[in-house]
Scaffold this motif. Structure first.
Motif, PDB file in Angstrom:
ATOM      1  N   ASP A 168       6.304  -0.600 -14.209  1.00 53.32           N
ATOM      2  CA  ASP A 168       5.073   0.007 -13.726  1.00 53.32           C
ATOM      3  C   ASP A 168       5.330   1.159 -12.764  1.00 53.32           C
ATOM      4  O   ASP A 168       4.401   1.790 -12.285  1.00 53.32           O
ATOM      5  N   LEU A 169       6.595   1.473 -12.482  1.00 49.34           N
ATOM      6  CA  LEU A 169       6.900   2.579 -11.583  1.00 49.34           C
ATOM      7  C   LEU A 169       6.389   3.890 -12.175  1.00 49.34           C
ATOM      8  O   LEU A 169       6.410   4.061 -13.391  1.00 49.34           O
ATOM      9  N   PRO A 170       5.930   4.819 -11.360  1.00 54.08           N
ATOM     10  CA  PRO A 170       5.973   4.816  -9.893  1.00 54.08           C
ATOM     11  C   PRO A 170       4.751   4.223  -9.226  1.00 54.08           C
ATOM     12  O   PRO A 170       4.457   4.514  -8.071  1.00 54.08           O
ATOM     13  N   GLY A 171       3.974   3.417  -9.907  1.00 56.67           N
ATOM     14  CA  GLY A 171       2.836   2.786  -9.270  1.00 56.67           C
ATOM     15  C   GLY A 171       1.526   3.144  -9.951  1.00 56.67           C
ATOM     16  O   GLY A 171       1.516   3.762 -11.023  1.00 56.67           O
ATOM     17  N   LYS A 172       0.419   2.747  -9.348  1.00 57.73           N
ATOM     18  CA  LYS A 172      -0.867   2.974  -9.993  1.00 57.73           C
ATOM     19  C   LYS A 172      -1.959   3.041  -8.938  1.00 57.73           C
ATOM     20  O   LYS A 172      -1.755   2.734  -7.774  1.00 57.73           O
ATOM     21  N   MET A 173      -3.115   3.447  -9.381  1.00 59.64           N
ATOM     22  CA  MET A 173      -4.272   3.466  -8.510  1.00 59.64           C
ATOM     23  C   MET A 173      -5.079   2.201  -8.779  1.00 59.64           C
ATOM     24  O   MET A 173      -5.258   1.788  -9.919  1.00 59.64           O
ATOM     25  N   LYS A 174      -5.546   1.582  -7.697  1.00 62.56           N
ATOM     26  CA  LYS A 174      -6.348   0.374  -7.861  1.00 62.56           C
ATOM     27  C   LYS A 174      -7.759   0.714  -8.271  1.00 62.56           C
ATOM     28  O   LYS A 174      -8.378   1.635  -7.747  1.00 62.56           O
ATOM     29  N   GLY A 175      -8.252  -0.119  -9.219  1.00 60.20           N
ATOM     30  CA  GLY A 175      -9.634  -0.099  -9.667  1.00 60.20           C
ATOM     31  C   GLY A 175     -10.414   1.130  -9.690  1.00 60.20           C
ATOM     32  O   GLY A 175     -10.694   1.840  -8.858  1.00 60.20           O
TER      33      GLY A 175
ATOM     34  N   ILE B 172      -4.117   3.431  -3.419  1.00 63.33           N
ATOM     35  CA  ILE B 172      -2.733   3.431  -3.885  1.00 63.33           C
ATOM     36  C   ILE B 172      -2.106   2.077  -3.620  1.00 63.33           C
ATOM     37  O   ILE B 172      -2.192   1.536  -2.523  1.00 63.33           O
ATOM     38  N   SER B 173      -1.472   1.503  -4.642  1.00 60.27           N
ATOM     39  CA  SER B 173      -0.834   0.199  -4.479  1.00 60.27           C
ATOM     40  C   SER B 173       0.578   0.225  -5.037  1.00 60.27           C
ATOM     41  O   SER B 173       0.920   1.076  -5.859  1.00 60.27           O
TER      42      SER B 173
ATOM     43  N   ASP C 183       0.831  -1.200   0.000  1.00 63.09           N
ATOM     44  CA  ASP C 183       0.000   0.000   0.000  1.00 63.09           C
ATOM     45  C   ASP C 183       0.868   1.253   0.000  1.00 63.09           C
ATOM     46  O   ASP C 183       2.015   1.224  -0.459  1.00 63.09           O
ATOM     47  N   LEU C 184       0.354   2.335   0.544  1.00 56.28           N
ATOM     48  CA  LEU C 184       1.085   3.602   0.558  1.00 56.28           C
ATOM     49  C   LEU C 184       2.428   3.489   1.269  1.00 56.28           C
ATOM     50  O   LEU C 184       3.390   4.178   0.910  1.00 56.28           O
ATOM     51  N   SER C 185       2.511   2.608   2.269  1.00 56.59           N
ATOM     52  CA  SER C 185       3.761   2.461   3.015  1.00 56.59           C
ATOM     53  C   SER C 185       4.897   1.947   2.130  1.00 56.59           C
ATOM     54  O   SER C 185       6.069   2.167   2.425  1.00 56.59           O
TER      55      SER C 185
END
Length: 228
Positions: free
Chosen positions: A221-228, A213-214, A140-142
């Motif tokens: 895939d950096l820096p990440g994406k938003m789930k669904g 946030i995941s 998650d965000l952590s």
């Protein structure tokens, strides 16, 4: 597989040859051309492996340092160490395996405006390599906050280390201990804040979006994406 191994050997050969020249010419085209001659790798293959010449050599050197750190950590028994001690050990192993002058030249290169983003990405990748090697399972965000904090600690420690003239870099390790202590104090403060009623209300209201946030699925895939 043989072809892949051959390519990896050629890449390692050019990189190793380049390290003999970087102290004088930096991670430059001059060092790249000298490495081609010294390694015996064909110019066409070398260019295919390192399209940007010295810049890609600098990237490869940094990534090789991360790989060496992961291998060194895998050989250590970490069970008796507190978590902060494991982080300190990882950073020490990462710097112990690096050549200070080559890192200094790389720092100068990635401080240039047109390479700064890539340099920051390399530091982030090192932080990610450390957390992953130490078994971090956050998604998650952590996942981001841990790597952001460690990137800041690692980057500051590298800069201190580059100017350290103390015996066996003892001043650097003392500096690192202080920075880790700062992070631990921040984490304690954050944990306390998260238990506060006001924070819980925010998480159920305006900040609920943070739950989406995941962590990224892979480097691409950096820096990440938003789930669904």
């Amino acid at each position: 597989m043989d072809s892949e191994n051959s390519m990896e050997r050629a890449k390692a050969s050019v990189l190793q040859a380049a390290t003999m020249h970087v102290a004088f010419d930096g991670w430059s085209e001059a060092s790249f051309q000298a490495a081609i001659i010294d390694s015996g790798v064909s110019p066409a293959l070398a260019r295919a492996l390192f399209p940007r010449g010295g810049v890609d050599l600098a990237v490869a050197y940094h990534q090789a340092g991360d790989a060496a750190m992961r291998a060194a950590l895998a050989e250590r028994d970490l069970g008796a160490l507190r978590f902060r001690e494991r982080v300190v050990l990882a950073i020490r192993l990462r710097l112990d395996g690096a050549d200070k002058e080559l890192v200094r030249r790389g720092s100068a290169l990635f401080a240039l405006p047109h390479h700064a983003i890539e340099g920051a990405g390399l530091i982030w990748a090192t932080a990610d390599a450390i957390w992953t090697a130490l078994g971090d399972t956050s998604r998650d965000l952590s996942w981001y906050s841990k790597r952001a904090s460690l990137s800041a600690v690692y980057g500051a420690t590298v800069l201190f280390w580059l100017g350290d003239t103390s015996d066996r870099d003892e001043a650097t390790w003392a500096f690192l201990d202080r920075r880790i202590e700062n992070v631990m104090q921040f984490e304690k403060l954050k944990a306390g804040a998260q238990k506060a009623p006001g924070f819980q209300a925010l998480m159920k209201g305006p900040l609920k979006i943070l739950e989406r946030i995941s962590a990224p699925k892979g480097a691409a895939d950096l820096p990440g994406k938003m789930k669904g």
